[in-house]
Design an enzyme around this catalytic site. Structure first.
Site, short mmCIF file in Angstrom:
data_model
loop_
_atom_site.label_atom_id
_atom_site.label_comp_id
_atom_site.label_asym_id
_atom_site.label_seq_id
_atom_site.Cartn_x
_atom_site.Cartn_y
_atom_site.Cartn_z
N SER A 66 0.79 -1.24 0.00
CA SER A 66 0.00 0.00 0.00
C SER A 66 0.82 1.28 0.00
O SER A 66 0.25 2.37 -0.09
CB SER A 66 -0.95 0.01 1.20
OG SER A 66 -2.06 -0.82 0.95
N LYS A 69 0.05 3.71 -2.81
CA LYS A 69 -0.94 4.79 -2.78
C LYS A 69 -0.30 6.18 -2.81
O LYS A 69 -0.96 7.15 -3.19
CB LYS A 69 -1.86 4.63 -1.57
CG LYS A 69 -2.74 3.38 -1.63
CD LYS A 69 -3.65 3.28 -0.41
CE LYS A 69 -4.59 2.08 -0.51
NZ LYS A 69 -3.91 0.79 -0.33
N SER A 130 -5.94 3.46 4.45
CA SER A 130 -5.38 2.70 3.32
C SER A 130 -6.45 1.95 2.53
O SER A 130 -6.28 0.79 2.14
CB SER A 130 -4.31 1.71 3.81
OG SER A 130 -3.48 1.29 2.76
N LYS A 257 3.12 6.62 5.15
CA LYS A 257 2.29 5.54 4.63
C LYS A 257 2.85 4.17 4.99
O LYS A 257 4.05 3.93 4.90
CB LYS A 257 2.17 5.65 3.10
CG LYS A 257 1.11 4.74 2.50
CD LYS A 257 -0.28 5.22 2.87
CE LYS A 257 -1.34 4.18 2.56
NZ LYS A 257 -1.30 3.02 3.47
#
EC number: 3.4.16.4
Length: 432
Positions: A66, A69, A130, A257
């Site tokens: 993720s 992203k 997320s 993140k």
């Protein structure tokens, strides 16, 4: 008593000899011993200059899950800035994306196919909790279809020189988990990969161009669709945020993140600005991830951040503290000029080093260069090139295409051209 005194003297002498040997051998380095991080790959950089502060297998391509992203959101913010997308714009949800949002094996907020959500709502869901379906919906809003958005991600990665990037999904899930949004011609277990260096470079670009992203990534909790049918309390996966289990008041992490998958293990790109000082970015990849909520990646990040602050001291370069004198101006009214950094910049040096160990090499830009020096006339505060810095005889690493730290430089004062007679005379003598 005499024997004891002799023993103590011998011990003192031996310690002194070992100390001298260590100094001569370089055993007392400018930095503390590098941390033995329990990760496959890692890097730490200065968020502004890109100076590299730590590296471990940082060029190795690994699954990023993720953390993908960040690239998707970079494109979304780019479209908002250009006016092609708006925060309050309503985004329709396709049946495939709605189905993905209800998959209990994936991180999501519930989305309904018969509803629309604002760009802002989907953006916050993608960054805070997320949400895979939310970022896929944003991709459709930008490009019209999942595969067109993947093409956009790939082209953006090339433009940003993220040369290690391999992209197959907008969110970081595997091609198989994407279902109908994926590719029938691609293996189901194929997933996005990138090096820690490129993740750090992408994060640096995001923070420099869109610093407002921190207003969202610093939130540990927020409501999605509050008061609506799909109301959901979103919880951040970043355990280093204030109020979370791995929060450390000495390291006020405010982003950026996480990323988790079977192949990726535990990934985290973190960023911190301590004591109103200078911001750093850290990336750890493939930390232990035995179960949901395993804190290993955050523990390793804390080790890395603490090591950076313990090993380095920031030196602020400004027009008042850093000048480059004697820049040659062959046809100037004055034969030399002074320059300085184009904007205040921090350079990190070892705790036992000092700024007198800096050495500078001026690189004048082509459009401001003439043979043997700087072309006149030039107005004050004009960026005329770069300075390449070294420290104690060694180059300073930077996360760019050249790999060595280069900072833009500007003129301090107006640089006037000599009159035509003087210029002619100098040109004549230059022939000899």
């Amino acid at each position: 008593m005499l024997v004891k005194t002799l023993k103590n003297s011998l011990k003192t002498g031996l310690f002194f000899c070992l100390f001298i040997i260590a100094l001569m051998a370089g055993g007392l380095s400018a930095k503390a011993a590098a941390p033995a991080l329990q990760v496959k790959s890692a890097i730490a950089i200065d968020a502004q200059s890109g100076q590299i502060l730590y590296q471990k297998n940082d060029q190795q391509k690994l699954p990023i899950a993720s953390m993908t992203k960040l690239l998707s959101i970079y494109i979304v913010l780019e479209n908002i800035k250009s006016g092609r997308l708006h925060w309050n714009q309503q985004v329709a949800i396709s049946p495939e994306i709605a189905k993905m949002s209800r998959n209990p094996k994936l991180t999501n907020v519930p989305l309904s196919a018969n509803r629309t959500y604002t760009v802002r709502e989907l953006y916050q869901a993608a960054l805070i909790t997320s949400a895979n379906a939310a970022v896929s919906a944003l991709g459709n809003a930008v490009s019209g279809s999942p595969h067109q958005f993947i093409n956009k991600m790939r082209s953006t990665a090339r433009q940003l020189h993220l040369n290690s990037a391999h992209i197959v999904t907008a969110s970081g899930i595997t091609n198989g988990q994407a279902g109908k949004l994926g590719y029938s011609s691609v293996a189901k277990n194929d997933e996005n990969t990138m090096s820690a260096t490129d993740v750090a470079r992408l994060s640096q670009l995001l923070l420099k161009q869109y610093p407002e992203i921190l207003q969202t990534t610093s939130q540990s909790k927020a409501w999605f669709d509050k008061g609506g049918h799909d109301q959901t309390l979103m919880n951040s996966w970043n355990m280093m945020l204030k109020g979370e289990s791995q929060y450390d008041p000495a390291l006020p992490v405010d982003g950026l993140k996480t990323g988790t998958s079977t192949a990726a293990g535990g990934n985290f790109v973190g960023t911190v600005k301590r004591n109103n000082g200078d911001r750093i970015i850290t990336v750890v990849m493939h930390a232990r991830n035995k179960k949901t909520g395993d804190p290993a990646r955050f523990i390793q990040t804390r080790h890395l951040m603490n090591w950076v602050y313990a090993s380095y001291q920031p030196v602020r370069l400004t027009a008042q503290t850093f000048q480059l004198s004697n820049i040659k101006v062959p046809m100037g009214k004055s034969l030399t000029a002074e320059t300085t950094v184009a904007k205040p910049t921090t350079v990190w040096i070892g705790r036992h080093q000092n700024r007198n160990q800096f050495r500078s090499k001026v690189l004048i830009a082509k459009n401001h260069r003439e043979e043997n020096g700087l072309k006149a006339p030039v107005a004050a505060n004009t960026t005329v090139g770069q300075v390449q810095l070294s420290l104690a005889g060694k180059p300073i690493s930077q996360i760019d295409q050249t790999g060595t730290l280069k900072l833009p430089i500007k003129t301090i004062n107006d640089i006037n051209q000599a009159n035509w007679l003087v210029r002619t005379w100098r040109y004549f003598w230059s022939l000899f």
